[in-house]
Design a protein around this motif. Structure first.
Motif, mmCIF file in Angstrom:
data_model
loop_
_atom_site.group_PDB
_atom_site.id
_atom_site.type_symbol
_atom_site.label_atom_id
_atom_site.label_comp_id
_atom_site.label_asym_id
_atom_site.label_seq_id
_atom_site.Cartn_x
_atom_site.Cartn_y
_atom_site.Cartn_z
ATOM 1 N N THR A 78 -31.968 -22.862 0.430
ATOM 2 C CA THR A 78 -32.111 -21.441 -0.056
ATOM 3 C C THR A 78 -31.162 -20.353 0.486
ATOM 4 O OG1 THR A 78 -33.872 -19.611 -0.422
ATOM 5 C CG2 THR A 78 -33.743 -20.449 2.002
ATOM 6 N N ASP A 79 -30.976 -19.593 -0.296
ATOM 7 C CA ASP A 79 -29.957 -18.304 0.048
ATOM 8 C C ASP A 79 -30.573 -17.059 -0.756
ATOM 9 O OD1 ASP A 79 -27.842 -18.345 1.862
ATOM 10 O OD2 ASP A 79 -26.828 -19.907 0.505
ATOM 11 N N SER A 80 -30.283 -16.003 -0.102
ATOM 12 C CA SER A 80 -30.520 -14.701 -0.747
ATOM 13 C C SER A 80 -29.049 -14.012 -1.091
ATOM 14 C CB SER A 80 -31.327 -13.831 0.179
ATOM 15 O OG SER A 80 -32.505 -14.313 0.382
ATOM 16 N N TYR A 81 -29.030 -13.370 -2.042
ATOM 17 C CA TYR A 81 -27.678 -12.662 -2.308
ATOM 18 C C TYR A 81 -28.180 -11.197 -2.648
ATOM 19 C CZ TYR A 81 -26.779 -17.754 -2.962
ATOM 20 O OH TYR A 81 -26.446 -18.907 -2.806
ATOM 21 N N VAL A 82 -27.228 -10.371 -1.769
ATOM 22 C CA VAL A 82 -27.228 -9.015 -1.753
ATOM 23 C C VAL A 82 -25.980 -8.207 -1.899
ATOM 24 C CG1 VAL A 82 -29.047 -9.389 0.100
ATOM 25 C CG2 VAL A 82 -26.784 -9.290 0.930
ATOM 26 N N VAL A 83 -24.892 -9.008 -2.587
ATOM 27 C CA VAL A 83 -23.609 -8.661 -2.726
ATOM 28 C C VAL A 83 -23.290 -7.325 -3.187
ATOM 29 C CG1 VAL A 83 -23.264 -9.886 -5.013
ATOM 30 C CG2 VAL A 83 -21.279 -9.394 -3.521
ATOM 31 N N GLN A 84 -22.498 -6.316 -2.845
ATOM 32 C CA GLN A 84 -22.148 -5.059 -3.293
ATOM 33 C C GLN A 84 -20.684 -4.963 -3.445
ATOM 34 O OE1 GLN A 84 -22.982 -2.555 -4.797
ATOM 35 N NE2 GLN A 84 -25.319 -2.935 -4.855
ATOM 36 N N PRO A 85 -20.157 -4.969 -4.804
ATOM 37 C CA PRO A 85 -20.848 -4.422 -5.680
ATOM 38 C C PRO A 85 -21.440 -5.615 -6.533
ATOM 39 C CG PRO A 85 -18.395 -4.356 -6.249
ATOM 40 C CD PRO A 85 -18.731 -4.856 -4.782
ATOM 41 N N LEU A 86 -22.423 -5.253 -7.468
ATOM 42 C CA LEU A 86 -23.096 -6.772 -8.231
ATOM 43 C C LEU A 86 -22.159 -7.058 -9.126
ATOM 44 C CD1 LEU A 86 -26.288 -4.562 -9.243
ATOM 45 C CD2 LEU A 86 -26.255 -5.975 -7.771
ATOM 46 N N PHE A 87 -21.111 -6.465 -9.608
ATOM 47 C CA PHE A 87 -20.299 -7.033 -10.773
ATOM 48 C C PHE A 87 -18.737 -6.890 -10.101
ATOM 49 C CE2 PHE A 87 -23.317 -5.412 -13.361
ATOM 50 C CZ PHE A 87 -23.987 -6.714 -13.888
ATOM 51 N N PHE A 88 -18.043 -7.929 -9.921
ATOM 52 C CA PHE A 88 -16.587 -7.991 -9.452
ATOM 53 C C PHE A 88 -15.578 -8.967 -10.132
ATOM 54 C CE2 PHE A 88 -19.771 -10.464 -7.003
ATOM 55 C CZ PHE A 88 -19.170 -12.049 -7.394
ATOM 56 N N PRO A 89 -14.417 -8.896 -9.921
ATOM 57 C CA PRO A 89 -13.532 -9.793 -10.608
ATOM 58 C C PRO A 89 -13.962 -11.241 -10.231
ATOM 59 C CG PRO A 89 -12.006 -8.197 -9.641
ATOM 60 C CD PRO A 89 -13.571 -7.903 -9.189
ATOM 61 N N GLY A 90 -14.223 -12.151 -11.522
ATOM 62 C CA GLY A 90 -14.537 -13.350 -11.722
ATOM 63 C C GLY A 90 -15.895 -13.569 -11.528
ATOM 64 N N GLY A 201 -13.701 -12.983 -0.945
ATOM 65 C CA GLY A 201 -13.844 -11.644 -0.143
ATOM 66 C C GLY A 201 -12.981 -10.653 -0.276
ATOM 67 N N ILE A 202 -11.804 -10.817 -0.816
ATOM 68 C CA ILE A 202 -10.648 -9.894 -1.176
ATOM 69 C C ILE A 202 -11.278 -9.278 -2.402
ATOM 70 C CG2 ILE A 202 -8.334 -9.635 -1.637
ATOM 71 C CD1 ILE A 202 -8.944 -9.726 1.216
ATOM 72 N N ALA A 203 -11.569 -10.014 -3.379
ATOM 73 C CA ALA A 203 -11.949 -9.466 -4.785
ATOM 74 C C ALA A 203 -13.256 -8.462 -4.485
ATOM 75 C CB ALA A 203 -12.650 -10.597 -5.743
ATOM 76 N N ILE A 204 -14.144 -8.674 -3.502
ATOM 77 C CA ILE A 204 -15.257 -7.802 -3.294
ATOM 78 C C ILE A 204 -14.567 -6.764 -2.705
ATOM 79 C CG2 ILE A 204 -17.125 -7.381 -2.059
ATOM 80 C CD1 ILE A 204 -17.727 -9.256 -4.057
ATOM 81 N N MET A 205 -13.968 -6.756 -1.635
ATOM 82 C CA MET A 205 -13.323 -5.800 -0.784
ATOM 83 C C MET A 205 -12.477 -4.758 -1.613
ATOM 84 S SD MET A 205 -14.410 -5.226 2.182
ATOM 85 C CE MET A 205 -13.085 -4.604 3.133
ATOM 86 N N ALA A 206 -11.643 -5.626 -2.453
ATOM 87 C CA ALA A 206 -10.645 -4.632 -3.233
ATOM 88 C C ALA A 206 -11.769 -3.643 -4.516
ATOM 89 C CB ALA A 206 -9.996 -5.499 -4.204
ATOM 90 N N THR A 207 -12.568 -4.304 -5.017
ATOM 91 C CA THR A 207 -13.474 -3.546 -5.988
ATOM 92 C C THR A 207 -14.249 -2.571 -5.174
ATOM 93 O OG1 THR A 207 -13.895 -5.699 -7.047
ATOM 94 C CG2 THR A 207 -15.154 -3.769 -7.742
ATOM 95 N N ARG A 208 -14.725 -2.834 -3.813
ATOM 96 C CA ARG A 208 -15.305 -1.837 -3.145
ATOM 97 C C ARG A 208 -14.604 -0.643 -2.907
ATOM 98 N NH1 ARG A 208 -18.099 -4.675 1.762
ATOM 99 N NH2 ARG A 208 -19.253 -6.092 0.208
ATOM 100 N N GLU A 209 -13.209 -0.986 -2.208
ATOM 101 C CA GLU A 209 -12.241 0.100 -1.983
ATOM 102 C C GLU A 209 -11.540 0.826 -3.135
ATOM 103 O OE1 GLU A 209 -12.564 0.930 1.126
ATOM 104 O OE2 GLU A 209 -14.117 -0.670 1.586
ATOM 105 N N GLY A 210 -11.825 0.225 -4.301
ATOM 106 C CA GLY A 210 -11.015 0.920 -5.378
ATOM 107 C C GLY A 210 -9.534 0.440 -5.414
ATOM 108 N N LEU A 211 -9.147 -0.529 -4.785
ATOM 109 C CA LEU A 211 -7.919 -1.135 -4.387
ATOM 110 C C LEU A 211 -7.448 -1.889 -5.715
ATOM 111 C CD1 LEU A 211 -7.876 -2.417 -0.839
ATOM 112 C CD2 LEU A 211 -7.131 -0.154 -1.706
ATOM 113 N N SER A 212 -6.093 -1.807 -6.047
ATOM 114 C CA SER A 212 -5.643 -2.671 -7.207
ATOM 115 C C SER A 212 -4.385 -3.433 -6.674
ATOM 116 C CB SER A 212 -5.584 -2.281 -8.397
ATOM 117 O OG SER A 212 -4.500 -0.912 -8.337
ATOM 118 N N PHE A 213 -4.145 -4.586 -7.212
ATOM 119 C CA PHE A 213 -2.887 -5.207 -6.650
ATOM 120 C C PHE A 213 -2.159 -5.634 -8.137
ATOM 121 C CE2 PHE A 213 -6.337 -6.411 -3.617
ATOM 122 C CZ PHE A 213 -6.067 -5.597 -2.728
#
Lengths: 360, 360
Positions: A78-90, A201-213
């Motif tokens: 089992t696993d619970s998922y609590v990722v933020q943001p709910l939508f991210f690249p990929g 992890g980087i896709a999540i962080m970049a979305t969260r921080e509003g970064l673009s590469f």
């Protein structure tokens, strides 16, 4: 009924669709009543979960699904998922909820068969977001060849949740007859990773921080059961498998070194990390070896089977970038070391706290 | 190590203990880092979950538990628990998380064997509360004769959760060879309920609203697998079972009437409701037939076996107050009616929305 039409269209085209059921016009957001056991809850379950996840086992609509997994041992996780943001690249939280649990089963050498799915919805969640998540889950389940056979929905008051949390539990059937576990790890085992590290992890962080590469960094979330089945059916001897989620490669290796009482050495130059991911990590002050992945695993393979294992993995879509990154140097007290390009070794420790909160 | 001692003490005395592991002095509250995949998370898992739930299957400590459920069909179910308050007369969220999932398995005629357990903790939760919850889960699991074999822990930021949410999924083995489902319901089937209705919902509401009554109203949460096993082993023919959780008796009957296309009639005077519960319901403007229970179920039994079934149930601790409350009057379009003491019949409909939010 529009729902049914939408579903038919998806079934035929096998494509992602954002058309929502008609009832969403009346209730565009989740209400507490959607979790209350009354008509609204039944409507939500029928129109969203049952119609999208549609399969004979789920359609039993009873308190439990009654299943025929076949004879022999089963794997359960089992696993619970609590990722933020709910939508991210990929991907999104739904993709993770399927792939993550499928991958945990695969890491035991099991062929994943059935998933359960528990939603904790926050009052006010946009129904369209829920719809997109559920559609992604359907697609991910199809790709991973698993069925969602039973589920549950709860709604919590606004401010007592965070959009949506998803728990999935999974059952698989054990097809590899040897034990796959840290206790099986031997001196001399090679370590093979199935691809580049750190993208999730980087896709999540970049979305969260509003970064673009310059290049788009997408999550690496994929189901890993297929490539593991390939290794098994090719007769590769597998000692241990571990997916590289929370805490990344470094934490996984430390856990295994501890459980197996071995010293592990990895070669820094052999570890595949994309240049853009390495750059983003430097910018964010992160070490890619500790960053979470959602489609990466490490395999401990005895020397005799390493070449074949690498070739099998490279011929699978989930292992094209596979690489041998190190080996088990000896039985000893638990230790993980990394040797750099210029030959300097350092200890790769487990992190104490949180590097990236809520990345899965 | 103190943890181990505490656990030993509990194992020996089989009593509820509130002594916390020593590490709680340093970290008396849950931090985000407790979910981050590092040392703190490992400490939490070792000292709290693994040590309290201790069993050979869980102790595999791998991504999945590998299990031998035996041959034949299995039942699989899941539920998330979001009850507020976390502690209430007669139990807490942990008790519900075990009993609720055990009961869903039992309702399929399965003997519950294994549970998974996913915690979503809110940053700031008192470790002592978590400890009490986990101890209760251990006790409830022992009582219900199930093992917690795999688990997961996530931590969300303060204000993005509500103390603790728990998901449990469960696997049971099918021992009753006939199908137990609404489709098996026949004209003439009698309805037996295993005890008085409405206590769980009222216990929650009273705690939430700070109400007190002359007598203490405690939740009815209990495992139901034992009494169902008794019915099965006595050879009773069982057509359908349903636990009376969210939406209470009225919603369960409406669901079954709909799925089975039958008309159900129940006798109001036969329905067991305690006087204090009835009083509390009147005060709160609730109908006890729609209030959630956590240890009550309805059984659809053919006429020939009704007497025996009632007697078997009455001899089980989970069925002492069992009563025949109605019957399936005919095959027809779905309808549930209730006949009062003076012979007046009225339709018992499904509620549209939420009667009591977050009661389980």
């Amino acid at each position: 009924m529009n729902t049914v039409k939408t579903i038919e269209k998806i079934s035929q085209s096998n494509e992602f669709s954002l058309s929502c059921p008609v009832s969403f016009q009346k209730y565009p957001h989740v209400l507490l009543a959607h979790g209350g056991g009354g008509k609204l809850m039944h409507q939500l379950i029928e129109e969203v979960f049952l119609s999208v996840f549609d399969n004979a086992n789920l359609n039993q609509r009873h308190d439990s699904a009654v299943l025929n997994p076949g004879q022999g041992q089963i794997a359960f996780t089992t696993d619970s998922y609590v990722v933020q943001p709910l939508f991210f690249p990929g991907g999104n939280i739904g993709t993770l909820a399927i792939n993550g649990t499928v991958n945990d089963l695969a890491m035991s050498g099991a062929r994943p068969l059935y998933l359960s799915c528990g939603f904790i919805l926050e009052e006010g969640l946009a129904m369209e977001d829920l719809w997109r998540i559920v559609q992604s889950m359907r697609q991910a389940a199809m790709k991973a060849k698993v069925q969602i056979v039973t589920g549950d929905t709860k709604v919590v008051d606004k401010g007592k949740g965070d959009g949506v949390f998803i728990n999935t539990a999974g059952i698989g059937i054990m097809e590899y007859k040897q034990k796959i576990s840290p206790q099986m790890v031997q001196e001399g085992d090679a370590l093979i990773v199935n691809g580049d590290l750190g993208r999730h992890g980087i896709a999540i962080m970049a979305t969260r921080e509003g970064l673009s590469f310059e290049t788009k960094i997408e999550s690496d979330t994929i189901p890993l059961a297929g490539v593991i089945q390939d290794l098994i059916s090719e007769g590769i001897e597998i000692h241990c498998l571990r997916d590289l989620t929370r805490g990344g490669l470094a934490s996984a290796l430390n856990e295994i070194a501890l459980a197996a009482s071995v010293e592990i050495n990895i070669d820094e130059p052999q570890i595949p990390v994309r240049e853009d991911v390495r750059g983003a990590c430097e910018m964010l002050g992160l070490d890619p070896l500790y960053v979470a992945n959602e489609g990466r695993f490490i395999a401990f393979i005895p020397e005799k089977d390493v070449k074949k294992a690498l070739s099998v993995m490279k011929s699978s879509p989930a292992g094209r970038e596979a690489a041998i990154i190190g080996k088990v140097t000896r039985k000893s007290s638990a230790l993980v070391t990394m040797t750099s390009a210029i030959g300097v070794s350092r200890i790769l420790d487990m992190i104490i706290g949180e590097q990236l909160p809520r990345i899965c």
